[in-house]
Design a protein around this motif. Structure first.
Motif, PDB file in Angstrom:
ATOM      1  N   THR A 200       0.832  -1.204   0.000  1.00 18.71           N
ATOM      2  CA  THR A 200       0.000   0.000   0.000  1.00 18.71           C
ATOM      3  C   THR A 200       0.863   1.251   0.000  1.00 18.71           C
ATOM      4  O   THR A 200       0.619   2.200  -0.768  1.00 18.71           O
ATOM      5  N   LEU A 201       1.886   1.267   0.837  1.00 14.37           N
ATOM      6  CA  LEU A 201       2.769   2.429   0.901  1.00 14.37           C
ATOM      7  C   LEU A 201       3.552   2.604  -0.398  1.00 14.37           C
ATOM      8  O   LEU A 201       3.700   3.725  -0.898  1.00 14.37           O
ATOM      9  N   GLU A 202       4.043   1.504  -0.950  1.00 15.86           N
ATOM     10  CA  GLU A 202       4.837   1.593  -2.179  1.00 15.86           C
ATOM     11  C   GLU A 202       3.992   2.048  -3.363  1.00 15.86           C
ATOM     12  O   GLU A 202       4.473   2.778  -4.241  1.00 15.86           O
ATOM     13  N   ILE A 203       2.729   1.637  -3.397  1.00 13.77           N
ATOM     14  CA  ILE A 203       1.853   2.002  -4.505  1.00 13.77           C
ATOM     15  C   ILE A 203       1.327   3.418  -4.355  1.00 13.77           C
ATOM     16  O   ILE A 203       1.315   4.206  -5.316  1.00 13.77           O
ATOM     17  N   GLU A 204       0.887   3.773  -3.147  1.00 17.66           N
ATOM     18  CA  GLU A 204       0.185   5.033  -2.946  1.00 17.66           C
ATOM     19  C   GLU A 204       1.088   6.174  -2.492  1.00 17.66           C
ATOM     20  O   GLU A 204       0.784   7.339  -2.765  1.00 17.66           O
TER      21      GLU A 204
END
Length: 243
Positions: A200-204
């Motif tokens: 989630t952090l890497e994508i968003e």
């Protein structure tokens, strides 16, 4: 008791969610199209993502008890009336249940939901299950802190007292409760909460300070806190030894 519709119609948030599901299930192109079932299609964006994927070849079927679709192409939609799925056994390579089980009813309906996931999944298939954690600080459907912490009879009075709604009809689960239900339903599972947090952090937020911080934190330091992560996320597979 009838269940309210809680479909997420914010389409911009659905593509990152679908990409996270793709990565967590480690989906790759196959010789034959992947038969994908999404239970609870909502606005239709996740079904559309997989049905129009430029690399994966997916034949997507989506079901829901409420038709709240805003995107209609790329998949086949089948309306349903409850948790029973109108498909034969071992039909799908991939089954997605994203924030659905808390809406289907009490524990008996939740168990039927999990049993139906197992029934329609092919041997060797993969399932994605995401469930709001009862111990999340902010309940996501009503944006009210500690709503699901209360005993069940007090949740609706609390919701009304805070003027956030008239009836609380969701049944979020806690980690140990959910894992017991998965085992009882004949599903092997792997908790992906830590992996999902990282994805989630890497994508968003790929360049954010918090993302850079978590890149330095080993998985072993995060796993003891899985029961506090707001969403419980699992990869599930059919256990062929129990039944």
């Amino acid at each position: 008791m009838s269940r309210l519709a809680h479909a997420v119609t914010d389409l911009a948030s659905r593509q990152p969610k679908a990409l996270k599901i793709e990565r967590l299930l480690a989906l790759t192109p196959q010789e034959q199209p992947l038969q994908v079932l999404e239970i609870g299609t909502g606005a239709g964006a996740i079904a559309h993502y997989f049905g129009t994927h430029p690399r994966l070849r997916c034949a997507v079927t989506a079901v829901d008890v409420h038709d709240n679709r805003r995107i209609h192409d790329g998949y086949t939609y089948v309306p349903v009336r409850g948790v029973a799925l109108p498909f034969p056994d071992s039909r799908f390579d991939v089954v997605i249940s994203n924030h659905v089980i808390e809406h289907v009813g009490a524990e008996d309906a939740q168990m039927e939901h999990l049993s139906e996931i197992r029934r329609v999944m092919k041997p060797g298939g993969k399932g994605y299950l995401a469930v709001p954690n009862r111990w999340m600080f902010t309940e996501p459907h009503y944006r009210l802190k500690f709503l699901s912490w209360w005993p069940r009879p007090l949740r609706t009075p609390y919701l009304r007292a805070m003027r956030k709604g008239e009836r609380y009809d969701c049944e979020p689960l806690e980690l140990w409760q959910l894992e017991g239900m998965l085992s009882a339903a004949g599903l092997d599972y792997r908790n992906l909460c830590v992996e999902a947090l990282r994805e989630t952090l890497e994508i968003e937020r790929p360049g954010a300070l918090v993302t850079r911080f978590f890149r330095q934190v080993p998985d072993g330091a995060l796993r003891p806190f899985r029961w506090l992560i707001p969403t419980l996320i699992y990869r599930v597979e059919k256990n062929e030894h129990d039944r």
